[in-house]
Design an enzyme around this catalytic site. Sequence first.
Site, short mmCIF file in Angstrom:
data_model
loop_
_atom_site.label_atom_id
_atom_site.label_comp_id
_atom_site.label_asym_id
_atom_site.label_seq_id
_atom_site.Cartn_x
_atom_site.Cartn_y
_atom_site.Cartn_z
N GLU A 11 -13.43 -1.21 47.84
CA GLU A 11 -12.07 -0.65 47.91
C GLU A 11 -12.12 0.82 48.33
O GLU A 11 -12.97 1.58 47.88
CB GLU A 11 -11.38 -0.74 46.54
CG GLU A 11 -9.95 -0.20 46.62
CD GLU A 11 -9.30 0.00 45.25
OE1 GLU A 11 -8.79 -0.99 44.70
OE2 GLU A 11 -9.28 1.14 44.76
N ARG A 59 3.08 -4.74 41.69
CA ARG A 59 4.35 -4.10 41.36
C ARG A 59 4.28 -2.62 41.70
O ARG A 59 5.18 -2.04 42.26
CB ARG A 59 4.64 -4.26 39.86
CG ARG A 59 5.95 -3.66 39.46
CD ARG A 59 6.09 -3.52 37.97
NE ARG A 59 5.24 -2.46 37.44
CZ ARG A 59 5.14 -2.15 36.16
NH1 ARG A 59 5.82 -2.82 35.26
NH2 ARG A 59 4.35 -1.16 35.77
N HIS A 63 -2.26 -5.30 30.43
CA HIS A 63 -1.74 -4.23 31.29
C HIS A 63 -1.55 -2.95 30.45
O HIS A 63 -1.14 -3.04 29.29
CB HIS A 63 -0.42 -4.68 31.92
CG HIS A 63 0.11 -3.68 32.90
ND1 HIS A 63 0.89 -2.62 32.50
CD2 HIS A 63 -0.04 -3.56 34.23
CE1 HIS A 63 1.19 -1.90 33.57
NE2 HIS A 63 0.64 -2.45 34.64
N PRO A 64 -1.82 -1.76 31.02
CA PRO A 64 -1.69 -0.52 30.24
C PRO A 64 -0.32 -0.39 29.54
O PRO A 64 -0.25 0.19 28.45
CB PRO A 64 -1.85 0.58 31.30
CG PRO A 64 -2.55 -0.05 32.44
CD PRO A 64 -2.34 -1.53 32.38
N TYR A 114 -14.96 -0.52 43.33
CA TYR A 114 -14.05 0.59 43.57
C TYR A 114 -14.90 1.77 44.00
O TYR A 114 -15.56 2.40 43.17
CB TYR A 114 -13.30 0.95 42.28
CG TYR A 114 -12.35 -0.10 41.79
CD1 TYR A 114 -11.21 -0.42 42.54
CD2 TYR A 114 -12.54 -0.77 40.59
CE1 TYR A 114 -10.32 -1.38 42.10
CE2 TYR A 114 -11.64 -1.72 40.14
CZ TYR A 114 -10.53 -2.02 40.90
OH TYR A 114 -9.65 -2.97 40.46
P1 FAD Z 1 2.87 -6.97 37.57
O1 FAD Z 1 1.96 -8.08 37.86
O2 FAD Z 1 4.26 -7.10 38.03
O3 FAD Z 1 2.82 -6.73 36.01
C1 FAD Z 1 3.11 -5.50 35.36
C2 FAD Z 1 3.25 -5.67 33.87
O4 FAD Z 1 4.52 -6.16 33.62
C3 FAD Z 1 2.31 -6.70 33.22
O5 FAD Z 1 2.05 -6.31 31.91
C4 FAD Z 1 3.10 -7.96 33.23
O6 FAD Z 1 2.68 -8.88 32.25
C5 FAD Z 1 4.47 -7.41 32.96
N1 FAD Z 1 5.52 -8.22 33.57
C6 FAD Z 1 6.10 -7.98 34.75
N2 FAD Z 1 7.03 -8.89 35.00
C7 FAD Z 1 7.02 -9.73 33.97
C8 FAD Z 1 7.75 -10.87 33.64
N3 FAD Z 1 8.68 -11.35 34.45
N4 FAD Z 1 7.46 -11.48 32.49
C9 FAD Z 1 6.53 -11.02 31.66
N5 FAD Z 1 5.82 -9.93 31.92
C10 FAD Z 1 6.07 -9.30 33.05
N6 FAD Z 1 -1.07 0.84 42.24
C11 FAD Z 1 -0.65 1.44 43.37
O7 FAD Z 1 0.34 2.19 43.34
N7 FAD Z 1 -1.27 1.24 44.55
C12 FAD Z 1 -2.32 0.43 44.67
O8 FAD Z 1 -2.86 0.27 45.77
C13 FAD Z 1 -2.81 -0.22 43.50
N8 FAD Z 1 -3.88 -1.06 43.58
C14 FAD Z 1 -4.28 -1.75 42.45
C15 FAD Z 1 -5.33 -2.65 42.55
C16 FAD Z 1 -5.75 -3.37 41.43
C17 FAD Z 1 -6.87 -4.36 41.56
C18 FAD Z 1 -5.13 -3.14 40.18
C19 FAD Z 1 -5.61 -3.86 38.96
C20 FAD Z 1 -4.10 -2.23 40.07
C21 FAD Z 1 -3.65 -1.53 41.19
N9 FAD Z 1 -2.59 -0.62 41.14
C22 FAD Z 1 -2.14 0.01 42.28
C23 FAD Z 1 -1.95 -0.33 39.87
C24 FAD Z 1 -0.75 -1.26 39.63
O9 FAD Z 1 0.23 -1.02 40.59
C25 FAD Z 1 -0.23 -0.98 38.26
O10 FAD Z 1 -1.12 -1.41 37.28
C26 FAD Z 1 1.17 -1.49 37.95
O11 FAD Z 1 1.60 -0.89 36.74
C27 FAD Z 1 1.27 -2.98 37.76
O12 FAD Z 1 1.14 -3.67 38.92
P2 FAD Z 1 0.95 -5.27 38.86
O13 FAD Z 1 0.98 -5.76 40.20
O14 FAD Z 1 -0.16 -5.59 37.98
O15 FAD Z 1 2.32 -5.62 38.14
#
Ligand code: FAD
Length: 595
Positions: A23, A113, A159-160, A286
């Site tokens: 990455e 997200r 998730h944090p 990473y």
């Molecule tokens: P989601 O999958 O939407 O989940 C977020 C949290 O909300 C989880 O705890 C989930 O359980 C909860 N949640 C959401 N919707 C629901 C629902 N309907 N029902 C129940 N629970 C729900 N950030 C950046 O800005 N740019 C990047 O390029 C980037 N790359 C990343 C790469 C990796 C491999 C990882 C692990 C993280 C990365 N992040 C990046 C950070 C990421 O954007 C954050 O961790 C963000 O807060 C959550 O994104 P997500 O896609 O995991 O969110």
Amino acid sequence: MKVIEKIREATAANDDRVVFSFEFFPPRTEDGVENLFERMERMVVHNPTFCDITWGAGGSTADLTLEIANRMQNMVCVETMMHLTCTNMPVEEIDNALTTIKSKGIQNVLALRGDPPHGQDKFVQVEGGFACALDLVKHIRSQYGDYFGITVAGYPEGHPDVIQDGVASAEAYQNDLAYLKRKVDAGADVIVTQLFYDTDIFLKFVNDCRQIGITIPIVPGIMPINNYRGFIRMTGFCKTKIPDEIMDALEPIKENEDAVRAYGIHLGTEMCKKIMASGIKTLHLYTLNMEKSALAILTNLGLIEESRISRSLPWRRPANVFRVKENVRPIFWANRPKSYIARTLGWDQYPQGRWGDSHNASYGALSDYQFMRPRARDRKLREEWAVPLNRVEDIYENFMKFCLGELKSSPWSDLDGLQPETRIINEQLGSINLKGFLTINSQPSVSGVQSDSPSVGWGGPGGYVYQKAYLEFFCSPDKLNALVDKCKQLPRLTYMAVNKQGSWTSNVNKTDVNAVTWGVFPAKEIIQPTVVDPESFLVWKDEAFEIWSRGWAKLYPETDPSKKLLEEVESSYYLVSLVDNDYINGDLFSVFKDI
Ligand code: FAD
């Protein structure tokens, strides 16, 4: 190609193969971007399954991420996965990003997200945008069908947002898992995890995912510790658990960056060993845009080896989904592959390109792109090539030094130094350059060498490779005449020569296509990836001549006499392409004796 297909292909082979990926994030400055690409070039020779580029928090790097992703896929030729987040992104902008990468032949997205933009605590759904990664996955599948491979994020510790006082409650963890399953059911085909330092937590997470029916690959995200402060900041931000023994090991060495990095490599290696021992065959590193620790870990694991770098073809195979089957190129751009890709972007008939019907596709016009150089390369060229030139022999000397490896750069090459096979003939090249045959491309003859040979091999183990000796050089009209006389006595030699103005002499027909590299592999037709043909040569010659002024003379101040000498050579010399068709008994260099 989709990452899931690549992972399946690699892990299906029953040979304990472990695949890895890197990455990167978009650097802040132009110099940083150029440095990143140089680093990437060095890292991708180790054949990562894919490389990904992050999407800046809050969409802060959207344009740059798109541009870098495009360059990675199409110029570096590595399978690229672009991160895409919902933060500050109405659906039109999401579609704009997706259609842009689709048009560039990129097939992989990490759908996220995203975090709240800088200065905000909570993620807020933008008007006309999405609330979570699940929405984004659903959107991609509904609008783009199966075109994209979709990866999503997984959180071994939860998730944090749901981690309180260092841990997620059992209920919050289970909710997170259930939600991850929904992302998978909506169409995600790979999970990459958040960083972690407690391997048992990761292994439990994988097990928990399997228990609830998640069957897709779960790729562990490994972040080597590069320096203490960065490590504390990152783990604090992600609320990552740090096992006591790691803190105990770091505490006494935390001010010593080298020691911290060495420990990071050791720790990363041990973590990966444990993960691999559990049967997992994918690793995601990473890199934080640094190469040393990631490569050191892979070396320790025996997954890469400097002497085992293998090429699937003599040139790096494109990753773009539209030209991934490309299988033949003219030899002329061997040292300027990015220029070749740029000039053939419009071709839509791969695998054959124009070689199926040579009257079909024409090359893109010469543009500024062909002469743009990253700053680091420009600096190197200035250092090595902007030397005082008083006589034409001074020019010869520079060419000779490059062939002997004394110079690392050449205006006619985008590559770092010489190709490994050139070292086989560099002494002979050096001596003909001193005579005024200024070589810019060459290959030694090869007859039935094993295809995994480190110097001339390609195509992986199990086959045999062949090639005809080839030389391409500039020389004066007198020298050309002497050479043509010699060729008349040696019918095994074919040549084409042309000067800047287009004056042409040759002993081949304008429609002849000469295969100069081919390989024989088990259960395959003969592969013939490199050819010499007059039509492409005439296109290439404009670029090759232009490099005298735009690649070399330009390095000098306007009134410098060296510049004038270079212009004289450019306007009077011929560019010559010479093939020894007897790849078994030929001796291409013998033709230069007594000239
Ligand atoms: P989601 O999958 O939407 O989940 C977020 C949290 O909300 C989880 O705890 C989930 O359980 C909860 N949640 C959401 N919707 C629901 C629902 N309907 N029902 C129940 N629970 C729900 N950030 C950046 O800005 N740019 C990047 O390029 C980037 N790359 C990343 C790469 C990796 C491999 C990882 C692990 C993280 C990365 N992040 C990046 C950070 C990421 O954007 C954050 O961790 C963000 O807060 C959550 O994104 P997500 O896609 O995991 O969110």
